[in-house]
Design a protein around this motif. Structure first.
Motif, mmCIF file in Angstrom:
data_model
loop_
_atom_site.group_PDB
_atom_site.id
_atom_site.type_symbol
_atom_site.label_atom_id
_atom_site.label_comp_id
_atom_site.label_asym_id
_atom_site.label_seq_id
_atom_site.Cartn_x
_atom_site.Cartn_y
_atom_site.Cartn_z
ATOM 1 N N UNK A 30 0.817 -1.211 0.000
ATOM 2 C CA UNK A 30 0.000 0.000 0.000
ATOM 3 C C UNK A 30 0.849 1.259 0.000
ATOM 4 N N UNK A 31 2.032 1.181 0.567
ATOM 5 C CA UNK A 31 2.861 2.365 0.683
ATOM 6 C C UNK A 31 3.986 2.355 -0.339
ATOM 7 N N UNK A 32 4.705 1.270 -0.393
ATOM 8 C CA UNK A 32 5.917 1.236 -1.184
ATOM 9 C C UNK A 32 5.801 0.381 -2.429
ATOM 10 N N UNK A 33 4.663 -0.226 -2.647
ATOM 11 C CA UNK A 33 4.534 -1.257 -3.655
ATOM 12 C C UNK A 33 4.451 -0.767 -5.072
ATOM 13 N N UNK A 34 3.732 -1.528 -5.858
ATOM 14 C CA UNK A 34 3.621 -1.316 -7.290
ATOM 15 C C UNK A 34 2.999 0.042 -7.595
ATOM 16 N N UNK A 40 -3.499 3.954 -3.611
ATOM 17 C CA UNK A 40 -4.396 3.335 -2.626
ATOM 18 C C UNK A 40 -4.153 3.921 -1.242
ATOM 19 N N UNK A 41 -2.895 4.137 -0.903
ATOM 20 C CA UNK A 41 -2.587 4.679 0.412
ATOM 21 C C UNK A 41 -3.117 6.104 0.537
ATOM 22 N N UNK A 42 -2.963 6.892 -0.516
ATOM 23 C CA UNK A 42 -3.495 8.266 -0.493
ATOM 24 C C UNK A 42 -5.019 8.252 -0.403
ATOM 25 N N UNK A 43 -5.663 7.295 -1.057
ATOM 26 C CA UNK A 43 -7.117 7.165 -0.949
ATOM 27 C C UNK A 43 -7.502 6.816 0.479
ATOM 28 N N UNK A 44 -6.700 6.001 1.129
ATOM 29 C CA UNK A 44 -6.960 5.650 2.527
ATOM 30 C C UNK A 44 -6.851 6.880 3.421
ATOM 31 N N UNK A 45 -5.895 7.751 3.120
ATOM 32 C CA UNK A 45 -5.755 9.004 3.876
ATOM 33 C C UNK A 45 -7.013 9.847 3.700
ATOM 34 N N UNK A 111 -1.611 9.237 19.154
ATOM 35 C CA UNK A 111 -2.136 9.371 20.518
ATOM 36 C C UNK A 111 -3.354 10.287 20.524
ATOM 37 N N UNK A 112 -3.313 11.325 19.696
ATOM 38 C CA UNK A 112 -4.404 12.292 19.655
ATOM 39 C C UNK A 112 -5.586 11.821 18.819
ATOM 40 N N UNK A 113 -5.455 10.672 18.163
ATOM 41 C CA UNK A 113 -6.547 10.194 17.328
ATOM 42 C C UNK A 113 -6.663 10.953 16.019
ATOM 43 N N UNK A 114 -5.585 11.603 15.605
ATOM 44 C CA UNK A 114 -5.566 12.370 14.358
ATOM 45 C C UNK A 114 -5.194 11.442 13.212
ATOM 46 N N UNK A 115 -6.174 10.708 12.724
ATOM 47 C CA UNK A 115 -5.934 9.621 11.765
ATOM 48 C C UNK A 115 -5.323 10.105 10.450
ATOM 49 N N UNK A 116 -5.893 11.136 9.838
ATOM 50 C CA UNK A 116 -5.351 11.624 8.565
ATOM 51 C C UNK A 116 -3.923 12.125 8.721
ATOM 52 N N UNK A 117 -3.699 12.906 9.751
ATOM 53 C CA UNK A 117 -2.368 13.456 9.977
ATOM 54 C C UNK A 117 -1.349 12.347 10.226
#
Length: 160
Positions: A30-34, A40-45, A111-117
């Motif tokens: 998802x991060x370093x792959x094809x 996909x990783x950016x879509x997850x963000x 820790x802060x629950x800041x998922x996107x960040x």
């Protein structure tokens, strides 16, 4: 100075670039792959919540506790500095400092629950680790907007 195995395991689970899976199910591809991996990783963000209230309260306590308010206040105070540190290191080309700043931002965001960040900081770290410095700079351009959204969400949460 010792290392608490429980806290180390908790910390390491937030580094999808170094582990086969994370709590959200991402893997190295998802991060370093094809070719499709970073997309996909950016879509997850983009689909991740700005603030996970449950994770924040799990880390810091209830909304009424002094620990919660102390943490949120300190986090909000340090957030612009952490984001700026990532930008500054990337601007001057200090890749190791940029990785450390991104990791610091990721840890505090988790820790802060800041998922996107947190996901953005993890992606910057992974890109720098794999030598994709230009991509890390592109992702870093999104940090300020995410930090502003997070600050707004925290302000609304603490106003309740």
């Amino acid at each position: 100075m010792g290392l608490n195995a429980k806290s180390a395991a908790w910390t390491l689970r937030f580094f999808p670039a170094r582990h086969a899976t994370t709590s959200a199910g991402a893997n190295d591809q998802d991060i370093l792959g094809a070719d499709q991996g970073p997309r996909r990783y950016r879509a997850r963000i983009a689909t991740a919540p700005v603030l996970d209230r449950d994770r924040l309260q799990e880390s810091t306590g209830t909304l009424q506790s002094w620990r919660f308010h102390d943490f949120v206040t300190t986090f909000q105070l340090m957030l612009p500095h952490r984001v700026e540190k990532v930008h500054r290191a990337l601007t001057v080309g200090d890749w190791e400092d940029a990785r450390l700043a991104a990791q610091s931002l990721s840890w505090s965001a988790s820790i802060a629950g800041a998922c996107q960040l947190q996901l953005m900081a993890d992606l910057i770290d992974a890109d720098l680790q794999s030598g994709r410095n230009a991509r890390a700079r592109e992702t870093a351009c999104l940090l300020q907007g995410a930090a502003t959204e997070l600050a707004t969400a925290l302000a609304l949460l603490t106003a309740d």
